[in-house]
Design a protein around this motif. Sequence first.
Motif, PDB file in Angstrom:
ATOM      1  N   LEU A 208       0.834  -1.205   0.000  1.00  0.00           N
ATOM      2  CA  LEU A 208       0.000   0.000   0.000  1.00  0.00           C
ATOM      3  C   LEU A 208       0.866   1.251   0.000  1.00  0.00           C
ATOM      4  O   LEU A 208       1.798   1.368   0.802  1.00  0.00           O
ATOM      5  CB  LEU A 208      -0.913   0.023   1.225  1.00  0.00           C
ATOM      6  N   VAL A 209       0.553   2.182  -0.890  1.00  0.00           N
ATOM      7  CA  VAL A 209       1.193   3.489  -0.934  1.00  0.00           C
ATOM      8  C   VAL A 209       0.140   4.520  -0.568  1.00  0.00           C
ATOM      9  O   VAL A 209      -0.875   4.663  -1.267  1.00  0.00           O
ATOM     10  CB  VAL A 209       1.755   3.787  -2.341  1.00  0.00           C
ATOM     11  N   ARG A 210       0.338   5.236   0.541  1.00  0.00           N
ATOM     12  CA  ARG A 210      -0.627   6.242   0.978  1.00  0.00           C
ATOM     13  C   ARG A 210      -0.169   7.642   0.582  1.00  0.00           C
ATOM     14  O   ARG A 210       0.993   8.000   0.776  1.00  0.00           O
ATOM     15  CB  ARG A 210      -0.811   6.165   2.490  1.00  0.00           C
ATOM     16  N   ALA A 229       8.098   0.861  -6.454  1.00  0.00           N
ATOM     17  CA  ALA A 229       9.163   1.841  -6.245  1.00  0.00           C
ATOM     18  C   ALA A 229       8.653   3.193  -5.764  1.00  0.00           C
ATOM     19  O   ALA A 229       9.449   4.130  -5.608  1.00  0.00           O
ATOM     20  CB  ALA A 229       9.941   2.036  -7.546  1.00  0.00           C
ATOM     21  N   ALA A 230       7.359   3.325  -5.506  1.00  0.00           N
ATOM     22  CA  ALA A 230       6.813   4.594  -5.018  1.00  0.00           C
ATOM     23  C   ALA A 230       6.828   4.600  -3.495  1.00  0.00           C
ATOM     24  O   ALA A 230       6.624   3.577  -2.845  1.00  0.00           O
ATOM     25  CB  ALA A 230       5.387   4.784  -5.532  1.00  0.00           C
ATOM     26  N   SER A 231       7.065   5.762  -2.930  1.00  0.00           N
ATOM     27  CA  SER A 231       7.166   5.890  -1.479  1.00  0.00           C
ATOM     28  C   SER A 231       5.795   6.019  -0.835  1.00  0.00           C
ATOM     29  O   SER A 231       4.917   6.726  -1.332  1.00  0.00           O
ATOM     30  CB  SER A 231       8.004   7.121  -1.115  1.00  0.00           C
ATOM     31  N   ASP A 232       5.627   5.329   0.305  1.00  0.00           N
ATOM     32  CA  ASP A 232       4.444   5.517   1.130  1.00  0.00           C
ATOM     33  C   ASP A 232       4.638   6.829   1.878  1.00  0.00           C
ATOM     34  O   ASP A 232       5.562   6.968   2.680  1.00  0.00           O
ATOM     35  CB  ASP A 232       4.301   4.353   2.104  1.00  0.00           C
ATOM     36  N   GLU A 233       3.768   7.789   1.617  1.00  0.00           N
ATOM     37  CA  GLU A 233       3.921   9.112   2.205  1.00  0.00           C
ATOM     38  C   GLU A 233       3.237   9.228   3.565  1.00  0.00           C
ATOM     39  O   GLU A 233       3.209  10.310   4.169  1.00  0.00           O
ATOM     40  CB  GLU A 233       3.389  10.170   1.230  1.00  0.00           C
ATOM     41  N   GLY A 234       2.662   8.117   4.033  1.00  0.00           N
ATOM     42  CA  GLY A 234       2.099   8.083   5.372  1.00  0.00           C
ATOM     43  C   GLY A 234       0.899   8.973   5.551  1.00  0.00           C
ATOM     44  O   GLY A 234       0.615   9.414   6.676  1.00  0.00           O
ATOM     45  N   ALA A 235       0.156   9.235   4.483  1.00  0.00           N
ATOM     46  CA  ALA A 235      -1.003  10.115   4.573  1.00  0.00           C
ATOM     47  C   ALA A 235      -2.189   9.334   5.111  1.00  0.00           C
ATOM     48  O   ALA A 235      -3.058   8.904   4.369  1.00  0.00           O
ATOM     49  CB  ALA A 235      -1.330  10.709   3.198  1.00  0.00           C
ATOM     50  N   SER A 236      -2.209   9.150   6.422  1.00  0.00           N
ATOM     51  CA  SER A 236      -3.267   8.339   7.009  1.00  0.00           C
ATOM     52  C   SER A 236      -4.444   9.154   7.516  1.00  0.00           C
ATOM     53  O   SER A 236      -5.483   8.613   7.849  1.00  0.00           O
ATOM     54  CB  SER A 236      -2.708   7.529   8.188  1.00  0.00           C
ATOM     55  N   THR A 237      -4.300  10.457   7.561  1.00  0.00           N
ATOM     56  CA  THR A 237      -5.334  11.302   8.142  1.00  0.00           C
ATOM     57  C   THR A 237      -6.360  11.697   7.093  1.00  0.00           C
ATOM     58  O   THR A 237      -6.012  12.248   6.052  1.00  0.00           O
ATOM     59  CB  THR A 237      -4.728  12.578   8.763  1.00  0.00           C
TER      60      THR A 237
END
Length: 241
Positions: A208-210, A229-237
């Motif tokens: 999962l990529v957020r 290769a895409a970064s998970d930006e941690g956008a959980s909000t």
Amino acid sequence: MSDSPRPVTDQHALPQAVLWDMDGTLVDTEPYWFAAEFALVAEHSGSWSHDQARSLVGSDLHESARRLRTEGGVDLTIDEIIGDLLGRVVEQFRAAVPWRPGARELLTATRAAGVPCALVTMSWKVLADELVALLPEGTFDAVVTGDSVKRGKPAPDPYLEAARLLSVDPARCVALEDSTTGLTSALAAGVPTVGIPCVVELEARPGLVRVASLEGRDPAWLAAVAAGAASDEGASTPLVR
């Protein structure tokens, strides 16, 4: 499907297909569903909370209707509840189409790059047809709706069916989702998945990529997602309501 050539990015091949959730991902219709649920429950003198409404995001409509009966006190059959909810949401949708930031632009760019797209939604055909009619003909090569599969999200069936209709490998596609239910379905089908939170938080998961938004995203970024290769930006909000 489009016969246009499929360009290759500098680093990664484009995905074989992009599989789009609708409610909360392409269009911010979750408030429409919330309003429909609260109005229906109120008409039956029941009670319903925002937590209960949020817990239904991305769910199959049969499950939503069942819970509105058992928890919300709606004294109608499952089919009657589904029909009532769909009617209310379609009416709101026709009055205003709330596109999510960057979603329509990425859909257009993806099609221009020659990548097939499918709509994979737990809304039923009557609502999905409203969205499809707003877009250029052929935007979606396949449409999978909640009334066309035996098991809805979070089961993998909707995404597996979309891949089957497009004759593609799920592992070489990208799914775009806003709900825990939806991303569970996509990941269970083996599809690299992007989570764009709308009204519910999305926790980190393998595959999962957020991201906070689809604004500024392009087919090259989708290629990176497909390649892992895409970064998970941690956008959980989720968005504030």
